[in-house]
Design a protein around this motif. Structure first.
Motif, PDB file in Angstrom:
ATOM      1  N   LYS A  54       0.839  -1.207   0.000  1.00 38.17           N
ATOM      2  CA  LYS A  54       0.000   0.000   0.000  1.00 38.17           C
ATOM      3  C   LYS A  54       0.872   1.255   0.000  1.00 38.17           C
ATOM      4  O   LYS A  54       1.773   1.392   0.826  1.00 38.17           O
ATOM      5  CB  LYS A  54      -0.913   0.033   1.221  1.00 38.17           C
ATOM      6  N   PHE A  55       0.571   2.158  -0.901  1.00 40.06           N
ATOM      7  CA  PHE A  55       1.256   3.446  -0.953  1.00 40.06           C
ATOM      8  C   PHE A  55       0.635   4.406   0.056  1.00 40.06           C
ATOM      9  O   PHE A  55       1.338   5.130   0.753  1.00 40.06           O
ATOM     10  CB  PHE A  55       1.183   4.018  -2.377  1.00 40.06           C
ATOM     11  N   VAL A  56      -0.683   4.416   0.121  1.00 40.44           N
ATOM     12  CA  VAL A  56      -1.424   5.181   1.124  1.00 40.44           C
ATOM     13  C   VAL A  56      -2.155   4.149   1.973  1.00 40.44           C
ATOM     14  O   VAL A  56      -2.900   3.329   1.448  1.00 40.44           O
ATOM     15  CB  VAL A  56      -2.432   6.162   0.473  1.00 40.44           C
ATOM     16  N   ALA A  57      -1.924   4.177   3.261  1.00 38.46           N
ATOM     17  CA  ALA A  57      -2.539   3.196   4.167  1.00 38.46           C
ATOM     18  C   ALA A  57      -4.060   3.284   4.101  1.00 38.46           C
ATOM     19  O   ALA A  57      -4.630   4.359   3.860  1.00 38.46           O
ATOM     20  CB  ALA A  57      -2.058   3.425   5.594  1.00 38.46           C
ATOM     21  N   GLU A  58      -4.704   2.167   4.303  1.00 36.70           N
ATOM     22  CA  GLU A  58      -6.165   2.084   4.304  1.00 36.70           C
ATOM     23  C   GLU A  58      -6.744   3.120   5.263  1.00 36.70           C
ATOM     24  O   GLU A  58      -6.343   3.210   6.420  1.00 36.70           O
ATOM     25  CB  GLU A  58      -6.602   0.682   4.732  1.00 36.70           C
ATOM     26  N   GLY A  59      -7.658   3.941   4.771  1.00 32.22           N
ATOM     27  CA  GLY A  59      -8.311   4.963   5.579  1.00 32.22           C
ATOM     28  C   GLY A  59      -7.526   6.260   5.733  1.00 32.22           C
ATOM     29  O   GLY A  59      -8.041   7.226   6.273  1.00 32.22           O
ATOM     30  N   ALA A  60      -6.283   6.285   5.254  1.00 32.23           N
ATOM     31  CA  ALA A  60      -5.456   7.497   5.347  1.00 32.23           C
ATOM     32  C   ALA A  60      -5.663   8.374   4.114  1.00 32.23           C
ATOM     33  O   ALA A  60      -6.134   7.912   3.077  1.00 32.23           O
ATOM     34  CB  ALA A  60      -3.977   7.127   5.477  1.00 32.23           C
ATOM     35  N   MET A  61      -5.320   9.635   4.236  1.00 38.07           N
ATOM     36  CA  MET A  61      -5.406  10.575   3.111  1.00 38.07           C
ATOM     37  C   MET A  61      -4.026  10.866   2.534  1.00 38.07           C
ATOM     38  O   MET A  61      -3.917  11.328   1.417  1.00 38.07           O
ATOM     39  CB  MET A  61      -6.060  11.880   3.557  1.00 38.07           C
ATOM     40  N   LYS A  62      -2.973  10.617   3.314  1.00 37.94           N
ATOM     41  CA  LYS A  62      -1.596  10.913   2.906  1.00 37.94           C
ATOM     42  C   LYS A  62      -0.735   9.658   3.003  1.00 37.94           C
ATOM     43  O   LYS A  62      -1.007   8.762   3.795  1.00 37.94           O
ATOM     44  CB  LYS A  62      -0.976  11.997   3.801  1.00 37.94           C
ATOM     45  N   THR A  63       0.325   9.652   2.210  1.00 35.96           N
ATOM     46  CA  THR A  63       1.281   8.556   2.239  1.00 35.96           C
ATOM     47  C   THR A  63       2.358   8.810   3.289  1.00 35.96           C
ATOM     48  O   THR A  63       2.560   9.955   3.709  1.00 35.96           O
ATOM     49  CB  THR A  63       1.942   8.377   0.851  1.00 35.96           C
TER      50      THR A  63
END
Length: 183
Positions: A54-63
């Motif tokens: 995952k580049f951006v974690a599940e539920g996150a808006m930023k990497t």
């Protein structure tokens, strides 16, 4: 004052196309609307094969990765400006690749979203996602703190000031090429 970008890297191979960077289904998001810009970032790199993680974690808006290290021909495919915008919205500040699709490189410059550095040598086979690095702008170098090694980067050249200004239109206003709006 020296300019640098520090952080963890996300490593990908060759020929990462714009559909992998931001799939077409998310192109209805309008980057000029702040909430949609942020949402666009949350979908950055969702088209990648699962082997990258995952580049951006599940539920996150930023990497967690402000820097991407890639192989050849990064950003190939369609000419969508949404690709560098999605990466910038996700928190990416720079991509270091062996080479770029020219339209992607141009869109990075035009939008001012991120710095498209070119590596002098192949780094994607040597580096791993999560390595801690610093991009040293003054010396055109990438310092991999995890490996304890330093690598040369090609100069940003004339695109650096354009990206620093926030894109082509901001640069044109800043340098007097186009007039600024009267208050």
């Amino acid at each position: 004052m020296a300019k640098a970008i520090k952080g963890k890297i996300f490593v990908v191979d060759h020929n990462i196309d714009t559909d992998q960077i931001i799939p077409a289904e998310y192109l209805t998001l309008v980057p000029s609307k702040p909430d949609e810009y942020e949402k666009l970032g949350s979908y950055a790199m969702v088209g990648l094969p699962d082997r990258y993680g995952k580049f951006v974690a599940e539920g996150a808006m930023k990497t967690d990765y402000p820097i991407i290290v890639a192989g050849e021909n990064f950003g190939c495919g369609s000419s969508r400006e949404h690709a560098p915008i999605a990466l910038g919205a996700a928190g990416v500040q720079a991509v270091i690749a062996e080479s770029y699709a020219r339209i992607f490189f141009r869109n990075c410059t035009a939008t001012g979203e991120l710095y498209p550095w070119e590596a002098v040598e192949r780094l994607c086979d040597r580096f791993e996602t999560g390595h801690e690095v610093t991009i040293d702008f003054d010396n055109n170098q990438l310092i991999n703190h995890t490996l304890g090694e330093t690598y040369e980067l090609k100069s940003l050249g004339e695109v650096g000031p354009v990206i620093d200004a926030g894109g082509i239109f901001a640069y044109a206003r800043q340098t007097g090429m186009i007039p600024t709006k009267a208050g």
